[in-house]
Design a protein around this motif. Sequence first.
Motif, PDB file in Angstrom:
ATOM      1  N   PRO A 138       4.605   5.005   4.753  1.00 32.97           N
ATOM      2  CA  PRO A 138       4.052   5.839   5.819  1.00 32.97           C
ATOM      3  C   PRO A 138       3.034   5.073   6.667  1.00 32.97           C
ATOM      4  O   PRO A 138       2.192   4.334   6.140  1.00 32.97           O
ATOM      5  N   VAL A 139       3.129   5.274   7.985  1.00 34.52           N
ATOM      6  CA  VAL A 139       2.215   4.637   8.937  1.00 34.52           C
ATOM      7  C   VAL A 139       1.555   5.719   9.766  1.00 34.52           C
ATOM      8  O   VAL A 139       2.221   6.615  10.289  1.00 34.52           O
ATOM      9  N   ILE A 140       0.231   5.612   9.876  1.00 39.52           N
ATOM     10  CA  ILE A 140      -0.546   6.491  10.741  1.00 39.52           C
ATOM     11  C   ILE A 140      -1.138   5.626  11.836  1.00 39.52           C
ATOM     12  O   ILE A 140      -1.849   4.657  11.546  1.00 39.52           O
ATOM     13  N   ILE A 141      -0.819   5.945  13.082  1.00 38.82           N
ATOM     14  CA  ILE A 141      -1.388   5.219  14.203  1.00 38.82           C
ATOM     15  C   ILE A 141      -2.724   5.844  14.552  1.00 38.82           C
ATOM     16  O   ILE A 141      -2.839   7.068  14.691  1.00 38.82           O
ATOM     17  N   LEU A 142      -3.730   4.986  14.730  1.00 43.13           N
ATOM     18  CA  LEU A 142      -5.058   5.418  15.140  1.00 43.13           C
ATOM     19  C   LEU A 142      -5.436   4.545  16.329  1.00 43.13           C
ATOM     20  O   LEU A 142      -5.641   3.338  16.174  1.00 43.13           O
ATOM     21  N   THR A 143      -5.480   5.137  17.517  1.00 44.87           N
ATOM     22  CA  THR A 143      -5.673   4.337  18.721  1.00 44.87           C
ATOM     23  C   THR A 143      -6.680   4.959  19.674  1.00 44.87           C
ATOM     24  O   THR A 143      -6.845   6.175  19.704  1.00 44.87           O
ATOM     25  N   GLY A 144      -7.309   4.121  20.448  1.00 45.74           N
ATOM     26  CA  GLY A 144      -8.201   4.573  21.506  1.00 45.74           C
ATOM     27  C   GLY A 144      -7.460   4.765  22.815  1.00 45.74           C
ATOM     28  O   GLY A 144      -8.039   5.196  23.805  1.00 45.74           O
ATOM     29  N   HIS A 145      -6.180   4.441  22.830  1.00 46.91           N
ATOM     30  CA  HIS A 145      -5.371   4.491  24.048  1.00 46.91           C
ATOM     31  C   HIS A 145      -4.183   5.428  23.829  1.00 46.91           C
ATOM     32  O   HIS A 145      -3.094   4.992  23.497  1.00 46.91           O
ATOM     33  N   ASP A 146      -4.417   6.709  24.033  1.00 50.30           N
ATOM     34  CA  ASP A 146      -3.388   7.712  23.784  1.00 50.30           C
ATOM     35  C   ASP A 146      -2.598   7.990  25.058  1.00 50.30           C
ATOM     36  O   ASP A 146      -2.848   8.951  25.766  1.00 50.30           O
ATOM     37  N   ALA A 191       1.861  10.008  11.722  1.00 48.34           N
ATOM     38  CA  ALA A 191       0.905  10.694  12.600  1.00 48.34           C
ATOM     39  C   ALA A 191       0.444   9.727  13.674  1.00 48.34           C
ATOM     40  O   ALA A 191       0.431   8.509  13.469  1.00 48.34           O
ATOM     41  N   PHE A 192       0.053  10.274  14.811  1.00 45.48           N
ATOM     42  CA  PHE A 192      -0.474   9.497  15.930  1.00 45.48           C
ATOM     43  C   PHE A 192      -1.790  10.150  16.311  1.00 45.48           C
ATOM     44  O   PHE A 192      -1.812  11.265  16.829  1.00 45.48           O
ATOM     45  N   LEU A 193      -2.904   9.485  16.003  1.00 45.21           N
ATOM     46  CA  LEU A 193      -4.236  10.060  16.191  1.00 45.21           C
ATOM     47  C   LEU A 193      -5.057   9.222  17.161  1.00 45.21           C
ATOM     48  O   LEU A 193      -4.940   7.997  17.195  1.00 45.21           O
ATOM     49  N   PRO A 252       0.833  -1.207   0.000  1.00 42.72           N
ATOM     50  CA  PRO A 252       0.000   0.000   0.000  1.00 42.72           C
ATOM     51  C   PRO A 252       0.867   1.256   0.000  1.00 42.72           C
ATOM     52  O   PRO A 252       2.085   1.194   0.196  1.00 42.72           O
ATOM     53  N   ASP A 253       0.222   2.390  -0.193  1.00 42.22           N
ATOM     54  CA  ASP A 253       0.915   3.678  -0.159  1.00 42.22           C
ATOM     55  C   ASP A 253       0.950   4.268   1.245  1.00 42.22           C
ATOM     56  O   ASP A 253       1.748   5.160   1.517  1.00 42.22           O
ATOM     57  N   CYS A 254       0.067   3.757   2.117  1.00 37.87           N
ATOM     58  CA  CYS A 254      -0.015   4.240   3.494  1.00 37.87           C
ATOM     59  C   CYS A 254      -0.762   3.198   4.317  1.00 37.87           C
ATOM     60  O   CYS A 254      -1.640   2.501   3.796  1.00 37.87           O
ATOM     61  N   VAL A 255      -0.416   3.104   5.605  1.00 36.42           N
ATOM     62  CA  VAL A 255      -1.082   2.174   6.512  1.00 36.42           C
ATOM     63  C   VAL A 255      -1.691   2.958   7.660  1.00 36.42           C
ATOM     64  O   VAL A 255      -1.010   3.775   8.288  1.00 36.42           O
ATOM     65  N   VAL A 256      -2.967   2.718   7.920  1.00 34.82           N
ATOM     66  CA  VAL A 256      -3.631   3.250   9.107  1.00 34.82           C
ATOM     67  C   VAL A 256      -3.724   2.070  10.069  1.00 34.82           C
ATOM     68  O   VAL A 256      -4.382   1.068   9.784  1.00 34.82           O
ATOM     69  N   LEU A 257      -3.036   2.182  11.190  1.00 37.48           N
ATOM     70  CA  LEU A 257      -2.754   1.041  12.053  1.00 37.48           C
ATOM     71  C   LEU A 257      -3.233   1.265  13.482  1.00 37.48           C
ATOM     72  O   LEU A 257      -2.876   2.259  14.113  1.00 37.48           O
TER      73      LEU A 257
END
Length: 126
Positions: free
Chosen positions: A79-87, A102-104, A50-55
């Motif tokens: 590129p990796v974008i972290i998407l978490t419920g535990h910031d 990014a860390f979202l 892929p061109d980007c991973v939302v992880l």
Amino acid sequence: MTKTDLLIAVVDDEEPVRTALMRLMRSAGLSVETFGSGPEFLESLETRLPDCVVLDLHMPHMDGFNVQAHLGRKCAALPVIILTGHDFPKARERAMAGGVSAFLRKPVQDRTLLDAISAATECATR
């Protein structure tokens, strides 16, 4: 390469999250593949990058940190974008030290996520 040529991988163990993210990204004109686990995603890299991973960070069997570490060794430019419920600060620091774009925190605003994907894939669309 145009925006519609971009492939975004979404890796999250929660099906409703994967579905919502897929719908959002498709409505923005992005191609999306979803994966319910880290191992499932990593196996897919044998056939398509892929061109980007939302992880997601917190998943059973293999967490997002392990997926991120594997990508850092095998696909460092992905590129990796972290998407978490535990910031938690330590999790954010660890992810950023690993080179994420990014860390979202969940729930994320649609525009925030789409802007992060756009920024992370900017080089790919040139």
